[in-house]
Write a protein that holds these residues in place. Sequence first.
Motif, PDB file in Angstrom:
ATOM      1  N   ASP A  69      52.804  14.012  26.042  1.00 15.03           N
ATOM      2  CA  ASP A  69      53.728  13.838  27.157  1.00 15.03           C
ATOM      3  C   ASP A  69      54.297  12.425  27.051  1.00 15.03           C
ATOM      4  O   ASP A  69      53.598  11.438  27.277  1.00 15.03           O
ATOM      5  CB  ASP A  69      52.990  14.029  28.483  1.00 15.03           C
ATOM      6  CG  ASP A  69      53.928  14.017  29.687  1.00 15.03           C
ATOM      7  OD1 ASP A  69      55.007  13.401  29.596  1.00 15.03           O
ATOM      8  OD2 ASP A  69      53.579  14.622  30.713  1.00 15.03           O
ATOM      9  N   LEU A  70      55.560  12.313  26.676  1.00 14.08           N
ATOM     10  CA  LEU A  70      56.149  11.004  26.411  1.00 14.08           C
ATOM     11  C   LEU A  70      56.270  10.141  27.663  1.00 14.08           C
ATOM     12  O   LEU A  70      56.430   8.923  27.558  1.00 14.08           O
ATOM     13  CB  LEU A  70      57.517  11.179  25.746  1.00 14.08           C
ATOM     14  CG  LEU A  70      57.461  11.782  24.330  1.00 14.08           C
ATOM     15  CD1 LEU A  70      58.863  12.011  23.785  1.00 14.08           C
ATOM     16  CD2 LEU A  70      56.667  10.885  23.391  1.00 14.08           C
ATOM     17  N   VAL A 127      51.391  26.027  28.108  1.00 17.86           N
ATOM     18  CA  VAL A 127      50.051  25.582  28.524  1.00 17.86           C
ATOM     19  C   VAL A 127      50.111  24.179  29.109  1.00 17.86           C
ATOM     20  O   VAL A 127      49.484  23.893  30.144  1.00 17.86           O
ATOM     21  CB  VAL A 127      49.075  25.628  27.323  1.00 17.86           C
ATOM     22  CG1 VAL A 127      47.762  24.939  27.683  1.00 17.86           C
ATOM     23  CG2 VAL A 127      48.800  27.068  26.915  1.00 17.86           C
ATOM     24  N   PHE A 128      50.874  23.301  28.470  1.00 15.75           N
ATOM     25  CA  PHE A 128      50.966  21.925  28.959  1.00 15.75           C
ATOM     26  C   PHE A 128      51.587  21.890  30.362  1.00 15.75           C
ATOM     27  O   PHE A 128      51.093  21.220  31.277  1.00 15.75           O
ATOM     28  CB  PHE A 128      51.805  21.091  27.995  1.00 15.75           C
ATOM     29  CG  PHE A 128      51.385  19.644  27.912  1.00 15.75           C
ATOM     30  CD1 PHE A 128      50.740  19.020  28.968  1.00 15.75           C
ATOM     31  CD2 PHE A 128      51.632  18.906  26.771  1.00 15.75           C
ATOM     32  CE1 PHE A 128      50.344  17.699  28.901  1.00 15.75           C
ATOM     33  CE2 PHE A 128      51.244  17.575  26.689  1.00 15.75           C
ATOM     34  CZ  PHE A 128      50.608  16.974  27.745  1.00 15.75           C
ATOM     35  N   GLN A 129      52.672  22.602  30.545  1.00 12.33           N
ATOM     36  CA  GLN A 129      53.335  22.611  31.852  1.00 12.33           C
ATOM     37  C   GLN A 129      52.496  23.318  32.902  1.00 12.33           C
ATOM     38  O   GLN A 129      52.558  22.973  34.092  1.00 12.33           O
ATOM     39  CB  GLN A 129      54.706  23.255  31.711  1.00 12.33           C
ATOM     40  CG  GLN A 129      55.675  22.435  30.877  1.00 12.33           C
ATOM     41  CD  GLN A 129      57.009  23.098  30.688  1.00 12.33           C
ATOM     42  OE1 GLN A 129      57.168  24.302  30.903  1.00 12.33           O
ATOM     43  NE2 GLN A 129      58.017  22.331  30.281  1.00 12.33           N
ATOM     44  N   LYS A 130      51.687  24.268  32.462  1.00 14.31           N
ATOM     45  CA  LYS A 130      50.803  24.970  33.394  1.00 14.31           C
ATOM     46  C   LYS A 130      49.771  24.020  33.979  1.00 14.31           C
ATOM     47  O   LYS A 130      49.417  24.113  35.164  1.00 14.31           O
ATOM     48  CB  LYS A 130      50.119  26.130  32.682  1.00 14.31           C
ATOM     49  CG  LYS A 130      49.244  26.991  33.580  1.00 14.31           C
ATOM     50  CD  LYS A 130      48.624  28.134  32.783  1.00 14.31           C
ATOM     51  CE  LYS A 130      47.691  28.970  33.637  1.00 14.31           C
ATOM     52  NZ  LYS A 130      47.064  30.073  32.850  1.00 14.31           N
ATOM     53  N   THR A 131      49.283  23.078  33.178  1.00  9.77           N
ATOM     54  CA  THR A 131      48.313  22.108  33.694  1.00  9.77           C
ATOM     55  C   THR A 131      48.932  21.263  34.801  1.00  9.77           C
ATOM     56  O   THR A 131      48.249  20.871  35.755  1.00  9.77           O
ATOM     57  CB  THR A 131      47.802  21.183  32.570  1.00  9.77           C
ATOM     58  OG1 THR A 131      48.874  20.392  32.058  1.00  9.77           O
ATOM     59  CG2 THR A 131      47.184  21.981  31.437  1.00  9.77           C
ATOM     60  N   LYS A 132      50.228  20.973  34.683  1.00  6.98           N
ATOM     61  CA  LYS A 132      50.896  20.195  35.719  1.00  6.98           C
ATOM     62  C   LYS A 132      51.064  21.011  37.001  1.00  6.98           C
ATOM     63  O   LYS A 132      50.868  20.514  38.111  1.00  6.98           O
ATOM     64  CB  LYS A 132      52.261  19.719  35.213  1.00  6.98           C
ATOM     65  CG  LYS A 132      52.200  18.754  34.037  1.00  6.98           C
ATOM     66  CD  LYS A 132      53.597  18.363  33.593  1.00  6.98           C
ATOM     67  CE  LYS A 132      53.560  17.411  32.424  1.00  6.98           C
ATOM     68  NZ  LYS A 132      52.974  16.100  32.789  1.00  6.98           N
ATOM     69  N   ARG A 133      51.440  22.283  36.852  1.00  7.75           N
ATOM     70  CA  ARG A 133      51.626  23.144  38.030  1.00  7.75           C
ATOM     71  C   ARG A 133      50.320  23.356  38.775  1.00  7.75           C
ATOM     72  O   ARG A 133      50.301  23.509  39.996  1.00  7.75           O
ATOM     73  CB  ARG A 133      52.209  24.494  37.611  1.00  7.75           C
ATOM     74  CG  ARG A 133      53.651  24.415  37.094  1.00  7.75           C
ATOM     75  CD  ARG A 133      54.276  25.801  37.047  1.00  7.75           C
ATOM     76  NE  ARG A 133      53.528  26.706  36.198  1.00  7.75           N
ATOM     77  CZ  ARG A 133      53.779  26.869  34.899  1.00  7.75           C
ATOM     78  NH1 ARG A 133      54.739  26.179  34.307  1.00  7.75           N
ATOM     79  NH2 ARG A 133      53.067  27.726  34.190  1.00  7.75           N
ATOM     80  N   GLN A 134      49.217  23.368  38.043  1.00  9.93           N
ATOM     81  CA  GLN A 134      47.912  23.574  38.664  1.00  9.93           C
ATOM     82  C   GLN A 134      47.293  22.277  39.160  1.00  9.93           C
ATOM     83  O   GLN A 134      46.163  22.270  39.645  1.00  9.93           O
ATOM     84  CB  GLN A 134      46.964  24.249  37.662  1.00  9.93           C
ATOM     85  CG  GLN A 134      47.373  25.668  37.293  1.00  9.93           C
ATOM     86  CD  GLN A 134      46.458  26.270  36.252  1.00  9.93           C
ATOM     87  OE1 GLN A 134      45.862  25.571  35.438  1.00  9.93           O
ATOM     88  NE2 GLN A 134      46.331  27.583  36.259  1.00  9.93           N
TER      89      GLN A 134
END
Length: 293
Positions: free
Chosen positions: A157-158, A101-108
């Motif tokens: 997200d560090l 879910v976290f990485q999906k927010t970046k892709r979108q």
Amino acid sequence: MGAVVILYKPDLTEARALLGSLARQVDLVCVIDNSPLSMYSPLTLSEHGNLAFHHYPNNLGIATAQNEGLKQLIEAGCKYALLFDQDSQFETDFVARMTYVFQKTKRQNLKGFAAIGPSLVCAFTQEIVRPRIQTEIERFDDVSSVPQIIASGMMIDLDHLQQVGFKDDSLFIDGVDHEWCWRAREHGFSIGLALNIFMLHRLGDGRRKFAGIPFKVGSPVRLYYQFRNIFILSRRSYVPLYWKLRNFAVMPLRIFANSILLPNRMIRLRFMTRGILDGMRNRSGPLRENAKK
């Protein structure tokens, strides 16, 4: 991927289950035990090669303990950090789903999220916790932007931590997670709530109602930090106005309920009074240091 788990006089069965599950889902688990006498040792946790155990019998407080763990994860080269209390329970694919879910927010190309957290299920009521006042700011596909989330289950997200900063040590325990979220939003980041990922969590030591208003029951000493930190945080411009108004509005009810309805009434009243006085004096840090003053 790394995780930080804070322990304080934990139930050993619950804590062992939590640590074992995390050890199978992440690369490194940093365990910070703030208990005066720890039931754990590096040897008892030796079955998991990716657990780093640290015992601080003087109790660093939740903020400093989390910061110690976060620094270790950064040094280990982790990209994301998960924070957990000792009494949270989750599924075996929890970390993988949160990461997706976290990485999906970046892709979108959604608004930059500094952290996301799961939807909570109260361990006392078995109901999904839905805030009544601090509602979502914006909803996307399977994550919504919210004002704040609790620390347990929070994935950070560090890469953004350097700009937002670490947790506020001066608060010691109560309000630490919300303050960090509000500070992240002040720096232009968003805080996310994963709508389809759930985590069972124990909020406080129990639940009581007074005048139809449910409230959490905690230990008497926690009342000192809760009341004191209301005054400390109310001085900060980035802390939401609704939070300030709500906490000052219900303060008389909380004082009455804790000093009349609950056990250890006089002890609770002393801690609340001390918290209010130290909050008005803007004294921060652990209670033991303020007691010397």
